[in-house]
Write a protein that holds these residues in place. Structure first.
Motif, short mmCIF file in Angstrom:
data_model
loop_
_atom_site.label_atom_id
_atom_site.label_comp_id
_atom_site.label_asym_id
_atom_site.label_seq_id
_atom_site.Cartn_x
_atom_site.Cartn_y
_atom_site.Cartn_z
N LYS A 195 65.47 -8.02 63.12
CA LYS A 195 66.18 -9.23 62.71
C LYS A 195 65.26 -10.16 61.94
O LYS A 195 65.64 -10.73 60.90
N THR A 196 64.04 -10.29 62.42
CA THR A 196 63.05 -11.15 61.75
C THR A 196 62.74 -10.63 60.35
O THR A 196 62.68 -11.40 59.38
N LEU A 197 62.55 -9.32 60.22
CA LEU A 197 62.27 -8.72 58.91
C LEU A 197 63.45 -8.92 57.95
O LEU A 197 63.26 -9.23 56.78
N ASN A 198 64.64 -8.75 58.47
CA ASN A 198 65.84 -8.92 57.63
C ASN A 198 66.06 -10.37 57.21
O ASN A 198 66.72 -10.64 56.21
N ASN A 199 65.47 -11.29 57.97
CA ASN A 199 65.57 -12.72 57.63
C ASN A 199 64.36 -13.21 56.82
O ASN A 199 64.15 -14.42 56.71
N GLY A 200 63.57 -12.28 56.29
CA GLY A 200 62.45 -12.67 55.44
C GLY A 200 61.18 -13.01 56.19
O GLY A 200 60.27 -13.64 55.64
N GLY A 201 61.12 -12.62 57.46
CA GLY A 201 59.94 -12.94 58.28
C GLY A 201 58.77 -12.01 58.04
O GLY A 201 58.91 -10.93 57.46
N ILE A 202 57.61 -12.45 58.52
CA ILE A 202 56.37 -11.67 58.41
C ILE A 202 55.96 -11.26 59.83
O ILE A 202 56.00 -12.07 60.76
N ILE A 203 55.58 -10.00 59.98
CA ILE A 203 55.17 -9.51 61.30
C ILE A 203 53.75 -8.96 61.26
O ILE A 203 53.27 -8.51 60.21
N ILE A 204 53.09 -9.00 62.41
CA ILE A 204 51.82 -8.31 62.61
C ILE A 204 52.09 -7.22 63.62
O ILE A 204 52.72 -7.47 64.66
N TYR A 205 51.66 -6.01 63.31
CA TYR A 205 52.03 -4.87 64.15
C TYR A 205 50.85 -3.90 64.31
O TYR A 205 49.93 -3.88 63.50
N PRO A 206 50.90 -3.08 65.37
CA PRO A 206 49.82 -2.10 65.59
C PRO A 206 50.06 -0.85 64.76
O PRO A 206 51.17 -0.60 64.28
N SER A 207 49.01 -0.07 64.57
CA SER A 207 49.15 1.22 63.90
C SER A 207 48.18 2.19 64.54
O SER A 207 47.53 1.87 65.54
N ASP A 208 48.05 3.37 63.97
CA ASP A 208 47.10 4.34 64.50
C ASP A 208 45.67 4.03 64.05
O ASP A 208 44.73 4.72 64.43
N THR A 209 45.54 2.98 63.22
CA THR A 209 44.19 2.53 62.83
C THR A 209 44.04 1.07 63.24
O THR A 209 43.91 0.78 64.42
N VAL A 210 44.08 0.15 62.29
CA VAL A 210 43.89 -1.27 62.60
C VAL A 210 45.24 -1.99 62.65
O VAL A 210 46.26 -1.45 62.22
N TYR A 211 45.23 -3.20 63.20
CA TYR A 211 46.44 -4.03 63.15
C TYR A 211 46.74 -4.37 61.70
O TYR A 211 45.83 -4.52 60.88
N ALA A 212 48.02 -4.47 61.39
CA ALA A 212 48.43 -4.72 60.01
C ALA A 212 49.48 -5.81 59.96
O ALA A 212 50.08 -6.17 60.98
N GLY A 249 49.57 10.28 60.21
CA GLY A 249 48.14 10.23 60.46
C GLY A 249 47.49 9.02 59.82
O GLY A 249 48.16 8.25 59.13
N PRO A 250 46.18 8.86 60.01
CA PRO A 250 45.47 7.67 59.55
C PRO A 250 45.07 7.74 58.07
O PRO A 250 43.91 7.56 57.71
N PHE A 251 46.06 8.03 57.22
CA PHE A 251 45.78 8.17 55.78
C PHE A 251 46.72 7.30 54.95
O PHE A 251 47.89 7.12 55.30
N ASP A 302 42.35 -0.39 66.76
CA ASP A 302 41.12 0.26 66.31
C ASP A 302 40.39 -0.68 65.36
O ASP A 302 40.94 -1.70 64.94
N ASN A 303 39.15 -0.36 65.02
CA ASN A 303 38.42 -1.18 64.06
C ASN A 303 38.00 -0.38 62.83
O ASN A 303 37.12 -0.78 62.09
N VAL A 304 38.66 0.77 62.64
CA VAL A 304 38.41 1.59 61.45
C VAL A 304 39.73 1.76 60.71
O VAL A 304 40.71 2.21 61.29
N ALA A 305 39.74 1.40 59.44
CA ALA A 305 40.97 1.47 58.65
C ALA A 305 41.28 2.91 58.24
O ALA A 305 40.51 3.84 58.52
N SER A 306 42.41 3.09 57.57
CA SER A 306 42.82 4.44 57.15
C SER A 306 41.92 4.97 56.04
O SER A 306 41.29 4.20 55.30
#
Length: 203
Positions: free
Chosen positions: A22-39, A97-99, A179-183
């Motif tokens: 809902k937030t994304l559809n309303n033009g919001g910005i999110i911070i989310y986890p991934s298999d590497t660093v937070y994005a 994967g982390p690519f 994590d602290n290593v990017a893709s």
């Protein structure tokens, strides 16, 4: 003020994922986890959200190189030129994967990417971004969260990330330490794969 949502990768709560959508559809910005660093990411088709994302990164939108986060390879033909069979097999073997793969863009890119000759495609091996893209119905634009400290480079603690970005984003998804290593960034626009940045993934 950013809302912190504790979402567990093993069993993501549907009601919280729905709030993110809902937030994304309303033009919001999110911070989310991934298999590497937070994005940090937003709706790829919302030009105002894309401009906001560029402002947070302190760059102009037309200069931004935001990755496109997918949950599988089905969106490739929407944004990229046809890929050679050998490259497609290579992609399939590394995804999820982390690519981040740099591919030749086509003319159907969202408005914010107009004029870009290439585009970075990423399919994280993490249930939360995959679920977000699946429920949203299309990819999101994304960029890694860099730390101001050159030694640390990437922030790993979602609580500290939430403090730093409190007035800039709408939601911070807390899935524990990142994590602290990017893709690893791989360029597939030439004759053979070329590593542009060596990160977490091994080619």
């Amino acid at each position: 003020m950013a809302k912190i949502l504790k979402i567990y990768p093993e069993n993501p709560q549907e009601n919280l994922i729905a709030e993110v959508i809902k937030t994304l559809n309303n033009g919001g910005i999110i911070i989310y986890p991934s298999d590497t660093v937070y994005a940090i990411g937003c709706n790829i088709f919302d030009i105002r959200a894309m401009e906001k994302l560029a402002q947070i990164k302190k760059i102009k939108l037309d200069k931004a190189q935001f990755s496109i986060i997918c949950n599988d390879l089905s969106h490739l033909s929407n944004f990229t030129r046809p890929i050679e069979t050998s490259f497609f097999r290579f992609l399939k073997s590394k995804i999820p994967g982390p690519f981040t793969f740099i591919l030749e863009a086509n003319k159907n890119l969202p408005l914010a990417y107009k004029g870009h000759k290439t585009v970075g495609i990423r399919v994280p091996d993490h249930p939360i971004p995959q679920l977000i893209v699946e429920k949203l119905g299309h990819p999101i634009a994304s960029t890694s969260i860099k730390d101001d400290d050159e030694v640390i480079e990437y922030s790993t603690d979602p609580e500290l990330i939430a403090e730093k970005y409190d007035n800039l984003v709408d939601i911070v998804i807390d899935s524990g330490y990142g994590d602290n290593v990017a893709s690893t960034i791989v360029d597939l626009t030439g004759g053979e794969p070329e590593i542009i940045r060596q990160g977490k993934g091994e080619i």
